[in-house]
Design a protein around this motif. Sequence first.
Motif, mmCIF file in Angstrom:
data_model
loop_
_atom_site.group_PDB
_atom_site.id
_atom_site.type_symbol
_atom_site.label_atom_id
_atom_site.label_comp_id
_atom_site.label_asym_id
_atom_site.label_seq_id
_atom_site.Cartn_x
_atom_site.Cartn_y
_atom_site.Cartn_z
ATOM 1 N N LEU A 65 -19.256 27.913 -27.843
ATOM 2 C CA LEU A 65 -19.587 28.911 -28.865
ATOM 3 C C LEU A 65 -19.627 30.308 -28.262
ATOM 4 O O LEU A 65 -19.122 31.272 -28.851
ATOM 5 C CB LEU A 65 -20.928 28.584 -29.520
ATOM 6 N N HIS A 66 -20.223 30.417 -27.078
ATOM 7 C CA HIS A 66 -20.285 31.716 -26.409
ATOM 8 C C HIS A 66 -18.884 32.192 -26.049
ATOM 9 O O HIS A 66 -18.568 33.383 -26.170
ATOM 10 C CB HIS A 66 -21.151 31.614 -25.154
ATOM 11 N N THR A 67 -18.021 31.262 -25.634
ATOM 12 C CA THR A 67 -16.634 31.607 -25.302
ATOM 13 C C THR A 67 -15.907 32.156 -26.523
ATOM 14 O O THR A 67 -15.183 33.160 -26.439
ATOM 15 C CB THR A 67 -15.893 30.366 -24.764
ATOM 16 N N ILE A 68 -16.095 31.518 -27.676
ATOM 17 C CA ILE A 68 -15.447 31.979 -28.906
ATOM 18 C C ILE A 68 -16.041 33.312 -29.358
ATOM 19 O O ILE A 68 -15.320 34.210 -29.823
ATOM 20 C CB ILE A 68 -15.570 30.907 -30.006
ATOM 21 N N GLU A 69 -17.351 33.461 -29.222
ATOM 22 C CA GLU A 69 -17.984 34.738 -29.570
ATOM 23 C C GLU A 69 -17.412 35.876 -28.730
ATOM 24 O O GLU A 69 -17.132 36.972 -29.244
ATOM 25 C CB GLU A 69 -19.498 34.650 -29.356
ATOM 26 N N GLN A 70 -17.233 35.629 -27.441
ATOM 27 C CA GLN A 70 -16.676 36.660 -26.566
ATOM 28 C C GLN A 70 -15.241 36.998 -26.959
ATOM 29 O O GLN A 70 -14.852 38.171 -26.970
ATOM 30 C CB GLN A 70 -16.722 36.189 -25.114
ATOM 31 N N ALA A 71 -14.450 35.965 -27.287
ATOM 32 C CA ALA A 71 -13.050 36.197 -27.658
ATOM 33 C C ALA A 71 -12.947 37.004 -28.945
ATOM 34 O O ALA A 71 -12.094 37.889 -29.074
ATOM 35 C CB ALA A 71 -12.326 34.864 -27.806
ATOM 36 N N LYS A 72 -13.830 36.724 -29.897
ATOM 37 C CA LYS A 72 -13.786 37.398 -31.192
ATOM 38 C C LYS A 72 -14.632 38.666 -31.240
ATOM 39 O O LYS A 72 -14.604 39.401 -32.233
ATOM 40 C CB LYS A 72 -14.261 36.433 -32.294
ATOM 41 N N LYS A 73 -15.417 38.889 -30.161
ATOM 42 C CA LYS A 73 -16.314 40.053 -30.102
ATOM 43 C C LYS A 73 -17.276 40.072 -31.294
ATOM 44 O O LYS A 73 -17.449 41.082 -31.983
ATOM 45 C CB LYS A 73 -15.509 41.355 -30.034
ATOM 46 N N ILE A 74 -17.883 38.897 -31.528
ATOM 47 C CA ILE A 74 -18.869 38.761 -32.595
ATOM 48 C C ILE A 74 -20.059 37.974 -32.052
ATOM 49 O O ILE A 74 -20.035 37.515 -30.907
ATOM 50 C CB ILE A 74 -18.300 38.004 -33.819
ATOM 51 N N ARG A 75 -21.068 37.814 -32.896
ATOM 52 C CA ARG A 75 -22.197 36.955 -32.556
ATOM 53 C C ARG A 75 -22.556 36.142 -33.795
ATOM 54 O O ARG A 75 -22.729 36.690 -34.881
ATOM 55 C CB ARG A 75 -23.402 37.782 -32.105
ATOM 56 N N PHE A 76 -22.639 34.828 -33.619
ATOM 57 C CA PHE A 76 -23.008 33.973 -34.743
ATOM 58 C C PHE A 76 -24.514 34.052 -34.981
ATOM 59 O O PHE A 76 -25.306 33.990 -34.045
ATOM 60 C CB PHE A 76 -22.597 32.522 -34.481
ATOM 61 N N HIS A 77 -24.889 34.173 -36.255
ATOM 62 C CA HIS A 77 -26.299 34.305 -36.615
ATOM 63 C C HIS A 77 -26.823 33.115 -37.411
ATOM 64 O O HIS A 77 -28.028 32.911 -37.488
ATOM 65 C CB HIS A 77 -26.515 35.586 -37.439
ATOM 66 N N LYS A 78 -25.926 32.340 -38.019
ATOM 67 C CA LYS A 78 -26.375 31.245 -38.879
ATOM 68 C C LYS A 78 -25.401 30.084 -38.794
ATOM 69 O O LYS A 78 -24.193 30.276 -38.608
ATOM 70 C CB LYS A 78 -26.477 31.723 -40.332
ATOM 71 N N VAL A 79 -25.937 28.862 -38.905
ATOM 72 C CA VAL A 79 -25.089 27.670 -38.972
ATOM 73 C C VAL A 79 -25.504 26.838 -40.179
ATOM 74 O O VAL A 79 -26.677 26.800 -40.547
ATOM 75 C CB VAL A 79 -25.190 26.799 -37.697
ATOM 76 N N ASN A 80 -24.525 26.192 -40.799
ATOM 77 C CA ASN A 80 -24.778 25.209 -41.852
ATOM 78 C C ASN A 80 -24.244 23.871 -41.358
ATOM 79 O O ASN A 80 -23.094 23.787 -40.913
ATOM 80 C CB ASN A 80 -24.083 25.603 -43.155
#
Length: 254
Positions: free
Chosen positions: A180-195
């Motif tokens: 998840l951290h790898t994908i966040e870095q690639a997209k330059k975003i941060r996930f805040h919520k999961v369903n």
Amino acid sequence: MANRKSKIEKTSLDHISSVPFFIQIAETMKRRILSGQYDPGKQLFTGEELEKEFQTSNITIRKALDKLKNDGFVERRRGLGTTVSRIEETPLTFELGRSFKKLKESIQKLNTQVKVLEITTTRSSEYVQNFLSMDSEQDIWRMKRLRIFNGLPVSFNTYYTDPTSCNKISKADAEKDDILHTIEQAKKIRFHKVNQTLRSVAADLDISSALEIPYGAPVFFNETTYHPASGKALLLSQNYFRGDMFIFRTSSLL
């Protein structure tokens, strides 16, 4: 605990299922061993007794016993017959709660390895498009991974997202625990919520092959969408966990 029956009771095999008879017998014996019906170190039924119970051939019984031996459930010694092995269960436990961080940390604490099976860009299904609010003509980035414990595949995971930026993720990056951290870095975003949803399903041919379990075996299926602060789901993961290897545990205040 008694290890033998005074009378051989017949157990019917499923003649409609595509699962071979010897696997049906082996899986039945595994459940009996794990549930304590047979004591460790005690002699199992003879081949002749098992033939009568399952109403099948000696060859089928021998194949079932060979599988039980190869899987570590029984020992076979010349002159001593087949005895039940002492099974030390080591289920993998995930902590479920209101905080996704707790679940993530419990996964990372497991002594497992990750193997990437596929990273590709392909056409997405309507099902995935609806989850990620994508156009019907838009391609999707897809990654498939196995999580391995003691040499055994225990979970099969598929991730879907918009290919933007994720094409830079290498196989080495994808084999890191914190994907998840790898994908966040690639997209330059941060996930805040999961369903998340969790349910039990039967393994199809793809899942049974990936997890090395019989076709139709029960597995836990977890489907998760990940959302940044904007609210729109940007990542979908579909995760299959072996039903014989995992415990999902949660606690809450009344």
